[in-house]
Design a protein around this motif. Structure first.
Motif, PDB file in Angstrom:
ATOM      1  N   ASP A   1     -12.219 -14.961 -20.316  1.00 47.39           N
ATOM      2  CA  ASP A   1     -11.518 -14.747 -18.992  1.00 47.39           C
ATOM      3  C   ASP A   1     -10.418 -13.561 -19.101  1.00 47.39           C
ATOM      4  O   ASP A   1     -10.508 -12.705 -17.851  1.00 47.39           O
TER       5      ASP A   1
ATOM      6  N   VAL B   1     -20.792  -9.301 -14.324  1.00 49.69           N
ATOM      7  CA  VAL B   1     -19.380  -9.731 -13.813  1.00 49.69           C
ATOM      8  C   VAL B   1     -18.521  -8.728 -12.851  1.00 49.69           C
ATOM      9  O   VAL B   1     -17.805  -9.099 -12.201  1.00 49.69           O
TER      10      VAL B   1
ATOM     11  N   GLU C   1     -12.958 -10.589 -18.520  1.00 51.78           N
ATOM     12  CA  GLU C   1     -13.240 -10.573 -17.294  1.00 51.78           C
ATOM     13  C   GLU C   1     -12.376 -10.070 -16.380  1.00 51.78           C
ATOM     14  O   GLU C   1     -12.558  -8.976 -15.422  1.00 51.78           O
ATOM     15  N   ASP C   2     -11.061 -10.580 -16.421  1.00 48.54           N
ATOM     16  CA  ASP C   2      -9.829  -9.993 -15.763  1.00 48.54           C
ATOM     17  C   ASP C   2      -9.831  -8.346 -15.702  1.00 48.54           C
ATOM     18  O   ASP C   2      -9.773  -7.723 -14.729  1.00 48.54           O
TER      19      ASP C   2
END
Lengths: 114, 321
Positions: free
Chosen positions: B71, B156, B74-75
């Motif tokens: 994550d 993404v 992704e962030d």
């Protein structure tokens, strides 16, 4: 189209798009207008069947058989057999959409210790 | 006007892409002179909060390497997308998923079981597994959430351009940077490398089989490789026919077959399927039993045909792990 023209991408696309089984029907060996289009299909088929099994798709979901234009009975039988096979296997698990990750769906805490 | 701001970031990658920038040698000085680097975790100490403070699209271009599997990756990719005019997916992992993408044949639980429990070199009698949050006296320590599936960067965030390769060669990197600085970029979504198959420029192409030619598939450790002859003609799996050109044939020159790190050309969606098609065409038998024998001799077709491109493939991952 000629079974020798079946690009393996077409078959993967069918599975990706929701097909639970794919049946390739070609002309009998020796009957090929292009001499060996069907043999090419046969070679691709065996390799592709092994490949899809590595993706968790049962080999039986992909089938190749030879049916000529005059073999109505065999055509019907082959289709019915395939339908039986796929029904017995049940629906193929769907592949999630490309556009979202699984963020927030799995918590590391859930992984068992030991 | 100030110099254009540039960010470099790494997600799930080995560091080879960072090394590729350093491999620009003295040319890197020209790059550094022309731009203002605002983030480069492997080399410089900038913080994410510095990036958060920037205006949207204030960074001219962000080069992101590595696949996305946590994550945090992704962030930060999403943050960089917001703060950047252009996003360049840099290297095989960002472009196609790369070697980390092979993890899509298993899942998170299997990976953790192997790495923290079952691998023969692991001693973990207390069953210690990493946790997303661990309380210590000083407070809570956190780790990013680890995904079941490895993603390409463009699954993404929106990606503008791709520089392929494991790692990308210096000439392609320089060409891409020059095109960005001079505003002469091609259409959005372009892979910044030649759009033809590797075989077209391979110096062994004279010996490439045109039709059915091989009776046996061999692996590189089983034979003495002829340094002049087409690998496929030697029965060695070489992904050249299904792989984009532009790498400088570093592997071929080292007498190793292509493993496909540049991905397919623009006309191909699924590199592995396309290679399977090419390979089956040159297997020299029409006998069903022999066909089965030869195809069974390929130990791990999916692993080798999607060596670098599994997350970018049509099926993306193994079902029912």
């Amino acid at each position: 189209m000629c079974s020798g023209r079946i690009d393996p991408q077409f078959i993967l696309k069918a599975f990706q798009s929701g097909a639970d089984g794919v049946l390739i029907l070609g002309c009998h060996p020796g009957d090929c207008h292009y001499k060996e289009g069907n043999y090419k299909a046969l070679r691709r088929f065996y390799l592709l069947r092994k490949l899809i099994s590595q993706f968790g798709i049962e080999e039986e979901r992909l089938k190749l058989d030879w049916v000529s234009a005059s073999e109505a009975d065999k055509f019907v039988r082959t289709i019915n057999d395939m339908v039986e096979t796929v029904k017995a296997l049940g629906p193929l698990k769907r592949i999630p959409a490309h556009t979202s990750t699984e963020k927030g769906t799995g918590d590391l805490q859930e992984i068992k210790i030991g | 006007m100030g110099k254009p701001k540039v960010a470099f970031y790494w997600c799930a990658s080995c560091g080879g892409c960072e090394e590729a920038f350093v491999d620009l040698a003295e040319d890197i000085l020209k790059v550094i002179e022309a731009v203002d680097i605002v983030l480069w975790p492997v080399a410089l100490d900038f913080k994410i909060k510095d990036i958060e403070k920037l205006h949207d699209a204030e960074i001219a271009v962000s080069f992101i390497n590595g696949a996305v599997r946590t994550d945090e990756q992704e962030d930060i990719s999403k943050l960089l997308r917001k703060k950047s005019g252009l996003i360049v997916a840099f290297g095989s992992c960002a472009h196609l998923g790369g070697i980390p993408g092979l993890a899509n044949f298993v899942n998170r639980d299997k990976i953790f079981d192997w790495v923290y429990k079952n691998a023969p070199s692991v001693v973990n009698n207390n069953g210690v597994f990493p946790q997303k949050k661990t309380g210590v006296i000083e407070g809570d320590l956190t780790l990013p959430e680890f995904y079941d599936t490895v993603y390409t960067l463009d699954q993404v965030i929106d990606v503008d351009y791709y520089i392929p390769g494991c790692a990308p060669p210096p000439d392609l990197i320089l060409k891409a940077i020059e095109a960005i600085l001079s505003g002469t970029l091609p259409e959005k979504g372009t892979v910044l490398a030649p759009d033809r198959a590797l075989c077209e420029t391979c110096k062994r192409r004279e010996t490439k089989p045109e039709k059915a030619a091989i009776k046996e598939i061999k692996r590189v450790h089983q034979v003495m490789l002829d340094p002049e002859r087409c690998f496929l003609d030697q029965g060695i799996i070489c992904l050249g026919p299904a792989t984009r050109d532009g790498c400088g044939e570093r592997c071929i020159n080292a007498n190793m077959p292509c493993r496909g790190c540049f991905g397919p050309t623009s006309r191909v969606v699924d590199q592995g399927a396309k290679f399977l098609s090419a390979l089956a065409s040159i297997i020299d038998t029409n006998d069903e039993a022999e066909i089965r024998k030869i195809t069974n001799s390929i130990v791990d077709p999916a692993g080798i045909f999607y060596y670098y491109s599994l997350p970018a493939s049509m099926l993306r991952r193994k079902l029912n792990v």
